[in-house]
Motif scaffolding. Structure first.
Motif, mmCIF file in Angstrom:
data_model
loop_
_atom_site.group_PDB
_atom_site.id
_atom_site.type_symbol
_atom_site.label_atom_id
_atom_site.label_comp_id
_atom_site.label_asym_id
_atom_site.label_seq_id
_atom_site.Cartn_x
_atom_site.Cartn_y
_atom_site.Cartn_z
ATOM 1 N N LEU A 198 -60.933 -24.366 5.484
ATOM 2 C CA LEU A 198 -61.556 -23.422 6.404
ATOM 3 C C LEU A 198 -62.957 -23.910 6.734
ATOM 4 N N GLY A 199 -63.414 -23.586 7.927
ATOM 5 C CA GLY A 199 -64.739 -24.003 8.364
ATOM 6 C C GLY A 199 -65.846 -23.282 7.617
ATOM 7 N N GLY A 200 -67.063 -23.736 7.823
ATOM 8 C CA GLY A 200 -68.232 -23.137 7.180
ATOM 9 C C GLY A 200 -68.670 -21.865 7.867
ATOM 10 N N ALA A 201 -69.876 -21.422 7.565
ATOM 11 C CA ALA A 201 -70.406 -20.163 8.081
ATOM 12 C C ALA A 201 -70.552 -20.177 9.597
ATOM 13 N N ASP A 202 -70.699 -21.349 10.189
ATOM 14 C CA ASP A 202 -70.879 -21.412 11.639
ATOM 15 C C ASP A 202 -69.575 -21.691 12.384
ATOM 16 N N SER A 203 -68.465 -21.607 11.697
ATOM 17 C CA SER A 203 -67.179 -21.902 12.331
ATOM 18 C C SER A 203 -66.748 -20.765 13.252
ATOM 19 N N LYS A 204 -65.798 -21.051 14.116
ATOM 20 C CA LYS A 204 -65.257 -20.030 15.017
ATOM 21 C C LYS A 204 -64.647 -18.884 14.215
ATOM 22 N N TRP A 205 -63.969 -19.238 13.111
ATOM 23 C CA TRP A 205 -63.337 -18.202 12.287
ATOM 24 C C TRP A 205 -64.395 -17.252 11.736
ATOM 25 N N ALA A 206 -65.515 -17.787 11.255
ATOM 26 C CA ALA A 206 -66.569 -16.938 10.692
ATOM 27 C C ALA A 206 -67.092 -15.966 11.749
ATOM 28 N N LYS A 207 -67.271 -16.449 12.971
ATOM 29 C CA LYS A 207 -67.767 -15.578 14.053
ATOM 30 C C LYS A 207 -66.736 -14.512 14.413
ATOM 31 N N LEU A 208 -65.474 -14.908 14.494
ATOM 32 C CA LEU A 208 -64.411 -13.935 14.778
ATOM 33 C C LEU A 208 -64.279 -12.921 13.650
ATOM 34 N N ARG A 209 -64.387 -13.404 12.440
ATOM 35 C CA ARG A 209 -64.274 -12.529 11.267
ATOM 36 C C ARG A 209 -65.341 -11.438 11.327
ATOM 37 N N GLU A 210 -66.566 -11.844 11.614
ATOM 38 C CA GLU A 210 -67.654 -10.869 11.698
ATOM 39 C C GLU A 210 -67.420 -9.899 12.853
ATOM 40 N N LEU A 211 -67.051 -10.422 14.004
ATOM 41 C CA LEU A 211 -66.855 -9.603 15.189
ATOM 42 C C LEU A 211 -65.764 -8.554 14.977
ATOM 43 N N HIS A 212 -64.663 -8.944 14.344
ATOM 44 C CA HIS A 212 -63.513 -8.048 14.179
ATOM 45 C C HIS A 212 -63.398 -7.459 12.776
ATOM 46 N N LYS A 213 -64.409 -7.688 11.955
ATOM 47 C CA LYS A 213 -64.446 -7.147 10.584
ATOM 48 C C LYS A 213 -63.182 -7.517 9.799
ATOM 49 N N LEU A 214 -62.869 -8.812 9.824
ATOM 50 C CA LEU A 214 -61.693 -9.327 9.126
ATOM 51 C C LEU A 214 -62.074 -9.811 7.734
ATOM 52 N N ASP A 215 -61.046 -10.010 6.904
ATOM 53 C CA ASP A 215 -61.279 -10.558 5.562
ATOM 54 C C ASP A 215 -61.983 -11.901 5.664
ATOM 55 N N LYS A 216 -62.755 -12.217 4.618
ATOM 56 C CA LYS A 216 -63.478 -13.487 4.603
ATOM 57 C C LYS A 216 -62.519 -14.667 4.694
ATOM 58 N N ILE A 217 -61.400 -14.553 3.990
ATOM 59 C CA ILE A 217 -60.384 -15.605 4.010
ATOM 60 C C ILE A 217 -59.110 -15.007 4.598
ATOM 61 N N PRO A 218 -58.525 -15.648 5.616
ATOM 62 C CA PRO A 218 -57.282 -15.115 6.186
ATOM 63 C C PRO A 218 -56.208 -14.992 5.109
ATOM 64 N N PRO A 219 -55.360 -13.973 5.199
ATOM 65 C CA PRO A 219 -54.339 -13.778 4.169
ATOM 66 C C PRO A 219 -53.355 -14.944 4.114
ATOM 67 N N THR A 220 -53.036 -15.330 2.913
ATOM 68 C CA THR A 220 -52.065 -16.391 2.666
ATOM 69 C C THR A 220 -51.209 -15.963 1.488
ATOM 70 N N VAL A 221 -50.402 -16.863 1.015
ATOM 71 C CA VAL A 221 -49.574 -16.593 -0.156
ATOM 72 C C VAL A 221 -50.459 -16.281 -1.376
ATOM 73 N N HIS A 222 -51.700 -16.736 -1.364
ATOM 74 C CA HIS A 222 -52.617 -16.471 -2.482
ATOM 75 C C HIS A 222 -53.003 -14.993 -2.577
ATOM 76 N N LYS A 223 -52.800 -14.256 -1.512
ATOM 77 C CA LYS A 223 -53.100 -12.823 -1.526
ATOM 78 C C LYS A 223 -51.989 -12.049 -2.236
ATOM 79 N N PHE A 224 -50.844 -12.699 -2.448
ATOM 80 C CA PHE A 224 -49.685 -12.065 -3.058
ATOM 81 C C PHE A 224 -49.286 -12.866 -4.300
ATOM 82 N N PRO A 225 -49.827 -12.499 -5.466
ATOM 83 C CA PRO A 225 -49.600 -13.283 -6.686
ATOM 84 C C PRO A 225 -48.136 -13.555 -7.005
#
Length: 175
Positions: free
Chosen positions: A126-153
């Protein structure tokens, strides 16, 4: 004195394994016309010479599994469509890739993708703090890390169980 590192290792088991599948048995009818190489878009930009891979696979040359060329194929199937003998060249290359992985031959870039996927759930970092994902995450109040299989033990445990069952870590250490 013979330099043993320069010797080419031949083994009929490699060509035999390719011939187990009914479709792949057609490899034995390859006439080395070069059509597969001439229509290969990847061959225009890489060192891929499809005809050479087919010749080595047919002859049982073990080194074909460790060479990077089999990973340059984009699986576009142009070779199959144009082959005068209708040899499923792409399927042969995919089989060679499977055999290569089984023996532990995998380009470092793909090893890194697997390690990252196993450790983070993402195929690419995943990109750093200045990545597109970080900006979208802040704008849409999304989780810091997109959900993956790691979210489901339980799913992660199942993934590692499957990887352990096929002895993947023994071939390609990922954790």
């Amino acid at each position: 004195m013979i330099n043993k590192s320069k010797l080419i290792k031949y083994s009929s088991e490699y060509s035999d394994e390719l011939s187990v599948d009914e479709d792949l048995k057609k490899i034995r009818s390859c006439i080395q016309c070069g059509m597969c190489t001439s229509v290969c878009p990847s061959g225009s930009f890489t060192a891929l010479v499809t005809r050479k891979i087919m010749r080595k696979a047919l002859a049982g040359v073990h080194s074909v599994l460790s060479e990077p060329d089999i990973w340059y194929c984009s699986t576009c199937f142009n070779c199959y469509e144009r082959c005068p003998r209708t040899i499923p060249v792409t399927n042969v290359i995919l089989k060679l890739r499977n055999m290569a992985v089984r023996e532990g031959y995998l380009p470092d870039a793909l090893k890194n993708v697997i390690k990252n996927l196993a450790n983070t759930g993402h195929a690419v970092p995943l990109g750093g703090a200045d990545s597109k994902w970080a900006k979208l995450r802040e704008l849409h109040k999304l989780d810091k890390i997109p959900p993956t299989v790691h979210k489901f033990p339980e799913a992660l445990d199942e993934l590692f169980t499957l990887l352990d069952k096929i002895k993947f870590n023994a071939r390609i250490p990922y954790r």
